[in-house]
Design an enzyme around this catalytic site. Structure first.
Site, PDB file in Angstrom:
ATOM      1  N   PHE A  22       0.821  -1.216   0.000  1.00 27.41           N
ATOM      2  CA  PHE A  22       0.000   0.000   0.000  1.00 27.41           C
ATOM      3  C   PHE A  22       0.859   1.273   0.000  1.00 27.41           C
ATOM      4  O   PHE A  22       0.873   2.031  -0.981  1.00 27.41           O
ATOM      5  CB  PHE A  22      -0.960  -0.085   1.199  1.00 27.41           C
ATOM      6  CG  PHE A  22      -1.528   1.215   1.663  1.00 27.41           C
ATOM      7  CD1 PHE A  22      -2.067   2.134   0.762  1.00 27.41           C
ATOM      8  CD2 PHE A  22      -1.544   1.535   3.023  1.00 27.41           C
ATOM      9  CE1 PHE A  22      -2.584   3.346   1.198  1.00 27.41           C
ATOM     10  CE2 PHE A  22      -2.070   2.728   3.463  1.00 27.41           C
ATOM     11  CZ  PHE A  22      -2.584   3.651   2.565  1.00 27.41           C
ATOM     12  N   THR A  47       1.945  -9.772   1.144  1.00 25.95           N
ATOM     13  CA  THR A  47       0.727  -8.995   1.426  1.00 25.95           C
ATOM     14  C   THR A  47       0.555  -7.870   0.403  1.00 25.95           C
ATOM     15  O   THR A  47      -0.423  -7.137   0.455  1.00 25.95           O
ATOM     16  CB  THR A  47       0.751  -8.374   2.842  1.00 25.95           C
ATOM     17  OG1 THR A  47       1.867  -7.483   2.938  1.00 25.95           O
ATOM     18  CG2 THR A  47       0.855  -9.438   3.923  1.00 25.95           C
ATOM     19  N   GLY A  48       1.513  -7.736  -0.500  1.00 21.54           N
ATOM     20  CA  GLY A  48       1.419  -6.736  -1.567  1.00 21.54           C
ATOM     21  C   GLY A  48       0.949  -7.405  -2.850  1.00 21.54           C
ATOM     22  O   GLY A  48       0.799  -8.630  -2.911  1.00 21.54           O
ATOM     23  N   ASP A  68      12.855 -11.864  -0.873  1.00 22.64           N
ATOM     24  CA  ASP A  68      12.467 -11.827   0.541  1.00 22.64           C
ATOM     25  C   ASP A  68      13.561 -11.162   1.383  1.00 22.64           C
ATOM     26  O   ASP A  68      14.732 -11.543   1.286  1.00 22.64           O
ATOM     27  CB  ASP A  68      12.236 -13.278   1.009  1.00 22.64           C
ATOM     28  CG  ASP A  68      11.403 -13.345   2.260  1.00 22.64           C
ATOM     29  OD1 ASP A  68      11.748 -12.652   3.249  1.00 22.64           O
ATOM     30  OD2 ASP A  68      10.400 -14.067   2.253  1.00 22.64           O
ATOM     31  N   SER A 133       6.281   2.788  13.680  1.00 22.18           N
ATOM     32  CA  SER A 133       4.825   2.709  13.889  1.00 22.18           C
ATOM     33  C   SER A 133       4.391   3.384  15.184  1.00 22.18           C
ATOM     34  O   SER A 133       5.101   3.342  16.198  1.00 22.18           O
ATOM     35  CB  SER A 133       4.421   1.235  13.931  1.00 22.18           C
ATOM     36  OG  SER A 133       3.120   1.101  14.439  1.00 22.18           O
ATOM     37  N   TYR A 157       3.638  -7.233  17.346  1.00 19.02           N
ATOM     38  CA  TYR A 157       3.921  -6.282  16.260  1.00 19.02           C
ATOM     39  C   TYR A 157       4.609  -5.037  16.811  1.00 19.02           C
ATOM     40  O   TYR A 157       5.616  -4.569  16.262  1.00 19.02           O
ATOM     41  CB  TYR A 157       2.618  -5.901  15.545  1.00 19.02           C
ATOM     42  CG  TYR A 157       2.774  -4.786  14.535  1.00 19.02           C
ATOM     43  CD1 TYR A 157       3.411  -5.012  13.318  1.00 19.02           C
ATOM     44  CD2 TYR A 157       2.287  -3.501  14.799  1.00 19.02           C
ATOM     45  CE1 TYR A 157       3.557  -3.991  12.387  1.00 19.02           C
ATOM     46  CE2 TYR A 157       2.434  -2.476  13.875  1.00 19.02           C
ATOM     47  CZ  TYR A 157       3.067  -2.725  12.672  1.00 19.02           C
ATOM     48  OH  TYR A 157       3.217  -1.707  11.762  1.00 19.02           O
ATOM     49  N   ASN A 186      -1.892   5.199  11.506  1.00 21.48           N
ATOM     50  CA  ASN A 186      -3.063   4.761  10.718  1.00 21.48           C
ATOM     51  C   ASN A 186      -3.166   5.424   9.342  1.00 21.48           C
ATOM     52  O   ASN A 186      -4.005   6.297   9.113  1.00 21.48           O
ATOM     53  CB  ASN A 186      -4.353   5.020  11.497  1.00 21.48           C
ATOM     54  CG  ASN A 186      -4.445   4.125  12.708  1.00 21.48           C
ATOM     55  OD1 ASN A 186      -3.799   4.399  13.725  1.00 21.48           O
ATOM     56  ND2 ASN A 186      -5.171   3.024  12.606  1.00 21.48           N
TER      57      ASN A 186
END
Ligand SMILES: NC(=O)c1ccc[n+]([C@@H]2O[C@H](COP(=O)([O-])OP(=O)(O)OC[C@H]3O[C@@H](n4cnc5c(N)ncnc54)[C@H](O)[C@@H]3O)[C@@H](O)[C@H]2O)c1
Length: 325
Positions: A22, A47-48, A68, A133, A157, A186
């Site tokens: 994303f 996940t992409g 990877d 994050s 996480y 977010n």
């Protein structure tokens, strides 16, 4: 974006790990739109999605390596000829890390360490910007969140993202490595996937509106978040690439500096979509923080960061994109 950065982008080669995801794919798009000398993506497509970078595959200044970050040699090879790195590859999602902490740790910590080692060995790379994050604030109740005051992590996480910051700091002290950590709050926008068990709240709400199916809200919906449109996160990466040396080896809050509740978010999305629908309230999720709001003055002062797109405008842009997909 500052004019001077456009000139610098045109002269530089970039590696974006997680560039099929994303945030990474939005950054790739902006760098290519600014005529970057080279943009290389390293992504294992876990996940992409290839379709996020498909429009760029034919461009002569774009390269895709399917690989990877858990493999050091892959990271070393991907850095050949690169000036700036934006390290976005990681397994996101608090619930994913609670269900499978070993894989989250392998990708987010060992993969991160591989990238740091590869950057330290490479004499051409000037700086690695990396995705930190807001989860690092953990159980701290202090609002707004200021970079220097964090609590204890509330999920595996959050541990991985805190360890990233600690490693980056130690590599600066031990080897003189130049990094900048961006603590995203977010992020939302085009290319954020609603698919899978670990999708984020905004694409899930949008999918619910599109399908005419009531979405789940965890808890009472009064938990608050500092939602950040993806263009702001992309510009933060670009500012961080070229920020002065005294801005290096710090972490920065990247947010809007405003918080809204999940209930307000749901209302705002219904307005953007011009649809009225009831949500379904379900039990809260373990590991989620209650309130989140960033103090963004450090990023403003040292990176020249400015959240140009506010939440309301960002939700409308995201819905317009999502409804077309
Ligand atoms: N989206 C947010 O709100 C948010 C908030 C805080 C931090 N972050 C961080 O920002 C970064 C980007 O997040 P995103 O929302 O774009 O997620 P995303 O899942 O869309 O992108 C992550 C990308 O990394 C790739 N990847 C995963 N494991 C890999 C591996 N082992 N090797 C190579 N590539 C791998 C995936 O295939 C994917 O393309 C992540 O580090 C995430 O933890 C995101």
């Amino acid at each position: 974006m500052k004019e001077i950065y456009k000139h610098k982008i045109a002269q530089s080669s970039f590696l974006i790990t997680g560039g099929a995801g994303f945030i990474g794919s939005n950054l790739v798009e902006q760098l290519l739109a600014s005529d970057a000398k080279k943009v290389r993506v390293l992504d294992n497509l876990s996940t992409g999605y290839l379709y996020n970078i498909e429009p760029f595959l034919q461009k002569p200044n774009f390269e895709f390596i399917e690989g990877d970050i858990r493999d050091l040699k892959t990271c070393q090879d991907a850095l050949q000829g690169i000036d700036y790195v934006s390290h976005q590859a990681a397994l996101g999602s608090v619930p994913r890390s609670i269900n499978d902490p070993i894989t989250s740790n392998a990708v987010n910590v060992s993969g991160f360490l591989n990238m740091l080692v590869a950057v330290k060995e490479n004499t051409q790379v000037k700086r690695m910007v990396y995705a930190a994050s807001s989860s690092t604030y953990g159980d701290s109740k202090v609002l707004p969140k200021v970079e220097e005051t964090i609590g204890k992590p509330l999920s595996p996480y959050a541990v991985t993202k805190l360890v990233n910051e600690i490693y980056a700091d130690v590599f600066a002290k031990s080897y003189g490595t130049d990094t900048i950590g961006l603590r995203y709050f977010n992020v939302f926008g085009p290319n954020q996937s609603p698919n899978g068990a670990y999708a984020a709240v905004i694409p899930l709400f949008m999918q619910a509106l599109k399908d005419g199916q009531s979405p789940n809200i965890h808890g009472d919906g009064e938990q608050t978040r500092d939602f950040t449109f993806v263009t702001n996160a992309v510009n933060a990466n670009i500012n961080a690439f070229f920020a002065e040396t005294d801005a290096a080896n710090h972490v920065y809050n990247i947010a809007c500096g405003e918080r809204i509740s999940v209930n307000q978010l749901w209302k705002g999305l219904q307005q953007a979509a011009n649809i009225v629908m009831e949500a379904t309230y379900v039990p809260p999720r373990p590991g989620d923080v209650r309130d989140s709001l960033a103090d963004i003055s450090k990023a403003k002062n040292l990176l020249g960061y400015h959240p140009e797109v506010k939440v309301k405008e960002g939700l409308q842009k995201t819905w317009d994109w999502f409804s077309r997909e």
